[in-house]
Design a protein around this motif. Structure first.
Motif, PDB file in Angstrom:
ATOM      1  N   GLU A 112     -14.652  54.162  30.360  1.00  0.00           N
ATOM      2  CA  GLU A 112     -15.779  53.297  30.720  1.00  0.00           C
ATOM      3  C   GLU A 112     -15.778  53.037  32.213  1.00  0.00           C
ATOM      4  O   GLU A 112     -14.721  52.851  32.825  1.00  0.00           O
ATOM      5  CB  GLU A 112     -15.692  51.972  29.954  1.00  0.00           C
ATOM      6  N   ARG A 147     -23.363  49.906  33.402  1.00  0.00           N
ATOM      7  CA  ARG A 147     -22.253  50.138  32.480  1.00  0.00           C
ATOM      8  C   ARG A 147     -22.437  51.500  31.824  1.00  0.00           C
ATOM      9  O   ARG A 147     -23.514  51.828  31.326  1.00  0.00           O
ATOM     10  CB  ARG A 147     -22.196  49.058  31.399  1.00  0.00           C
ATOM     11  N   ARG A 194     -20.245  54.257  29.202  1.00  0.00           N
ATOM     12  CA  ARG A 194     -19.082  54.360  28.317  1.00  0.00           C
ATOM     13  C   ARG A 194     -19.193  55.593  27.421  1.00  0.00           C
ATOM     14  O   ARG A 194     -20.248  55.856  26.823  1.00  0.00           O
ATOM     15  CB  ARG A 194     -18.965  53.100  27.456  1.00  0.00           C
ATOM     16  N   GLU A 217     -17.037  57.463  24.185  1.00  0.00           N
ATOM     17  CA  GLU A 217     -15.981  57.317  23.184  1.00  0.00           C
ATOM     18  C   GLU A 217     -15.678  58.672  22.560  1.00  0.00           C
ATOM     19  O   GLU A 217     -16.596  59.451  22.263  1.00  0.00           O
ATOM     20  CB  GLU A 217     -16.391  56.311  22.103  1.00  0.00           C
TER      21      GLU A 217
END
Length: 207
Positions: free
Chosen positions: A180, A187, A189, A191
């Motif tokens: 992140e 922002r 991010r 995964e």
């Protein structure tokens, strides 16, 4: 009062006091870890993945980045090289093999660097930027505020938007790893699914 009666009363009093004693509070309990242990545990969690690769997806892109280089491409992290105090994690974006994350263990925590290369192996003008942990973190989450050297690099290359970057790495063993990047008003991010390893990609450029 007889000696026997006095002894019985004393024993009864001790039993009552023992029963009334409260359980220790969280503040009374010994610390689970001290010093650099959370960083060491985090480092070990990543080392356990050595040699394996995993596919990821963008879960936050706020605000959305038009024409972002990651959009619509396979995102693969490969825990490729593990040493005693350093882990190299190439991050492949489709056919772009220019990015490698370097996680280094230090006496006071962990350092995260972004090694950026050109196809011929030469260093990109924006390379080896990142930061060092400023707190203990946990065995599953470590945070890296941008360091002074990286801020100077960004400013020299007219990337003033990046001088307040903060990078976060997370790992939930057996389930998920995350990368992140945040700064005021932004922002991003990704995964990675640790439940389904994928074939390792080719070596990153320059490696």
């Amino acid at each position: 009062m007889t000696r026997t009666l006095r002894l019985a009363i004393a024993i009864a009093t001790l039993l009552i006091l023992s029963a009334c004693r409260s359980a220790p509070s969280a503040d009374d309990m010994p610390s689970v870890a001290s010093g650099g242990e959370p960083a060491d545990a985090f480092f070990a969690n990543l080392q356990a993945l050595c040699g394996k690769a995993f596919e990821g997806r963008i879960v936050v892109d706020d605000p959305p980045t038009p024409g972002a280089p990651f959009t619509g491409k396979a995102l693969i992290m490969h825990v490729r090289q593990c040493e005693r105090d350093r882990i190299a994690i190439p991050f492949h974006v489709g056919d772009d093999h220019s990015r490698t994350l370097l996680l280094t263990r230090t006496k006071s925590g962990l350092t995260l660097d972004h090694d950026r290369r050109h196809r011929d192996g030469g260093q990109d003008v924006l390379s080896m930027y990142g930061g060092h942990t400023v707190d203990r973190g946990t065995a599953t989450r470590q945070v890296f505020p941008v360091d002074a050297q990286s801020r100077a690099l960004f400013e020299r290359n007219e990337r003033s938007d990046s001088v307040s970057n903060v990078w976060t790495l997370e790992i939930e063993p057996g389930r998920m790893a995350a990368y992140e990047r945040t700064r005021p008003g932004r922002r991003f991010r990704i995964e990675f699914d640790l439940t389904r390893p994928v074939p390792p990609p080719p070596a990153p450029w320059g490696w």
